[in-house]
Every structure is written in structure tokens, then in C-alpha cells.
Enzyme design. Structure first.
Site, mmCIF file in Angstrom:
data_model
loop_
_atom_site.group_PDB
_atom_site.id
_atom_site.type_symbol
_atom_site.label_atom_id
_atom_site.label_comp_id
_atom_site.label_asym_id
_atom_site.label_seq_id
_atom_site.Cartn_x
_atom_site.Cartn_y
_atom_site.Cartn_z
ATOM 1 N N GLY A 1 3.417 1.305 3.385
ATOM 2 C CA GLY A 1 3.030 0.794 4.688
ATOM 3 C C GLY A 1 1.540 0.922 4.911
ATOM 4 O O GLY A 1 0.761 1.068 3.962
ATOM 5 N N CYS A 2 1.121 0.856 6.162
ATOM 6 C CA CYS A 2 -0.301 0.951 6.502
ATOM 7 C C CYS A 2 -0.902 2.215 5.905
ATOM 8 O O CYS A 2 -0.377 3.307 6.086
ATOM 9 C CB CYS A 2 -0.459 0.944 8.021
ATOM 10 S SG CYS A 2 -2.173 0.852 8.580
ATOM 11 N N PHE A 3 -1.994 2.065 5.172
ATOM 12 C CA PHE A 3 -2.521 3.207 4.416
ATOM 13 C C PHE A 3 -3.095 4.316 5.279
ATOM 14 O O PHE A 3 -3.298 5.430 4.808
ATOM 15 C CB PHE A 3 -3.531 2.775 3.353
ATOM 16 C CG PHE A 3 -4.550 1.745 3.740
ATOM 17 C CD1 PHE A 3 -5.001 1.579 5.044
ATOM 18 C CD2 PHE A 3 -5.070 0.896 2.754
ATOM 19 C CE1 PHE A 3 -5.947 0.619 5.374
ATOM 20 C CE2 PHE A 3 -6.028 -0.073 3.078
ATOM 21 C CZ PHE A 3 -6.464 -0.205 4.391
ATOM 22 N N TRP A 4 -3.349 4.056 6.555
ATOM 23 C CA TRP A 4 -3.889 5.110 7.412
ATOM 24 C C TRP A 4 -2.975 6.342 7.436
ATOM 25 O O TRP A 4 -3.430 7.473 7.290
ATOM 26 C CB TRP A 4 -4.043 4.594 8.840
ATOM 27 C CG TRP A 4 -5.036 3.504 9.020
ATOM 28 C CD1 TRP A 4 -6.052 3.135 8.180
ATOM 29 C CD2 TRP A 4 -5.106 2.605 10.139
ATOM 30 N NE1 TRP A 4 -6.748 2.067 8.711
ATOM 31 C CE2 TRP A 4 -6.191 1.731 9.901
ATOM 32 C CE3 TRP A 4 -4.358 2.464 11.307
ATOM 33 C CZ2 TRP A 4 -6.546 0.725 10.816
ATOM 34 C CZ3 TRP A 4 -4.703 1.469 12.209
ATOM 35 C CH2 TRP A 4 -5.793 0.611 11.963
#
Length: 235
Positions: free
Chosen positions: A59-62
Site C-alpha cells: 500500500g501507500c509507502f508512508w
């Protein structure tokens, strides 16, 4: 569902302005943590080397970066793009979902302090939901797929062994869809994506989706959790 991703970034200032809206949605909370068994047998993959690297997409790498930055034994966790070519490895292009990349995190770790298998245990239990196909929470598209990009045949065999172990244990209510593929290239994401969860804890997406993941890491793995994250940029 509408996912606000910039189609083009005209300047660094525009990038910064739009970054807080990337992946933004108020329809879903962070993926629930799942207690999974510790890796056994080939899935452990011990090593006496001073450092090893694996690239994990979830998912979103953050959020994935934030989790591993708070993990003992991790030397560095860098957000970037894997699974596509270098000439399209930019946020504006990857966000289109047409480049073949996945938002991913390059995790460099000391295997004398944490094993490959332990990293995968964290990855499967608190960093993301491995049963979601081409999406993660509010984010949709192949760039948000669950994937392990391995650096060696040993890593590949260990990852496959652990997935088989988790499937046999039936700890998830749906099949694991995580891809295991050899790493062909990792392309570091733009600087404004690095250390994002640490720098923007009050940003709605981070507060709603990612800080709970870091909290679950602390709750489920207190001996591995580190309060002070290892950051890409020293501050």
C-alpha cells in the site's frame, strides 16, 4: 471511491502542496492488525552478515516506511518504487497505475539483530493486509499491491515458505495475495515522501491509517519496537 493523486507535478512547491492529499480518504481506517505465528523452518532465514536488504510493498509507502523505521535492527527504510522501469519511476507516473511499479520500501537491516522472518512477521501482521488485491485500505490500483521483492533465492524461498505457513495456519479470513518476485530495480521516491509519517503525524491520512500501524507494532512486538525512528534524513 475517489483517491486524490496528482496527475502531474509542475514544481517542487506543488509537490509539497499536493502531498498531504495523496491517497486521502475518510472512508476507511487503518487495516486491522492480525496476530500471526512466528516464522519456522526455512522462513526464518538467519544470517551472520552485518546487513541485508529486502523491498516490501504493502500500500501507500508512508505507513510501511513508518512501521519499519520503528523496528529494532532496521538500519534504514527508504520509500520508493519497484516492479517497473527507471524511466517511469516518478510519483506522478506511478500514481497513474500504468507503469507496473508498486509503492515500496527498501528495508536494510542487521540480520544479527532481527531475522528476515521477523521482518516478514511484522509485514504480514501490522504493516498491511496481505489479503487485499491491488489495493490497501482507501488506496486502489496495482501500485498499492502486496509484494515482496527478494534480493536472493534464499529470500524467495523463505518468503514462500512463510506464506505457506500462514495459509496453513488459517490466520486470515481470506487468501493471501502477496506476490513474491525477484527485485529488478528499486527507485528511491522523491525527498518529500521520505520520513513522511514522522514529519506529518497530524495529517489526516497518516493519523487515521498509519499511526495505528505503528501503535500496533509497539503493542504486539514491544521487544522489537523502537520509540525513536531511524530516519532517511537526519534532523
Amino acid at each position: 471511491m475517489t483517491i486524490l493523486k496528482p496527475a502531474a507535478l509542475a514544481s517542487a512547491a506543488l509537490c509539497l502542496a499536493l502531498a498531504s492529499f495523496a491517497c486521502l480518504s475518510t472512508a476507511h481506517a487503518a487495516e486491522a492488525a492480525v496476530a500471526v505465528p512466528a516464522p519456522a523452518g526455512k522462513a526464518v532465514l538467519g544470517s551472520t552478515a552485518s546487513s541485508e536488504t529486502v523491498v516490501l510493498a504493502g500500500g501507500c509507502f508512508w505507513g510501511v516506511q513508518g512501521v519499519f523505521q520503528h523496528t529494532q535492527g532496521v538500519l534504514k527504510a527508504v520509500s520508493g518504487y519497484a516492479g517497473g522501469k527507471s524511466d517511469t519511476a516518478s510519483y506522478s507516473m506511478v500514481s497513474s497505475g500504468t507503469t507496473g511499479h508498486a509503492e515500496a520500501v527498501q528495508v536494510t537491516y542487521d540480520p544479527r539483530k532481527i531475522s528476515f522472518g521477523q521482518l516478514l512477521q511484522i509485514y504480514f501482521s501490522v504493516a498491511h493486509d496481505p489479503t487485499q488485491l491491488n489495493r490497501q485500505g482507501p488506496d486502489q490500483g496495482t501500485q498499492y499491491r502486496s509484494a515482496i521483492f527478494t534480493a536472493s533465492d534464499e529470500q524467495k524461498q523463505a518468503a514462500q515458505a512463510y506464506i505457506a505457513q500462514l495459509n496453513a495456519a488459517k490466520v486470515f479470513s481470506a487468501p493471501i495475495v502477496t506476490q513474491v518476485a525477484p527485485l529488478q530495480g528499486f527507485y528511491r521516491a522523491e525527498d518529500y515522501h521520505q520520513d513522511y509519517a514522522t514529519l506529518h503525524p497530524n495529517q489526516p491520512y497518516i493519523a487515521y491509517n498509519d499511526l495505528p500501524k505503528i501503535g500496533n507494532l509497539q503493542k504486539m512486538y514491544p521487544a522489537i519496537y523502537r520509540a525513536d525512528p531511524v530516519l532517511v534524513f537526519k534532523r
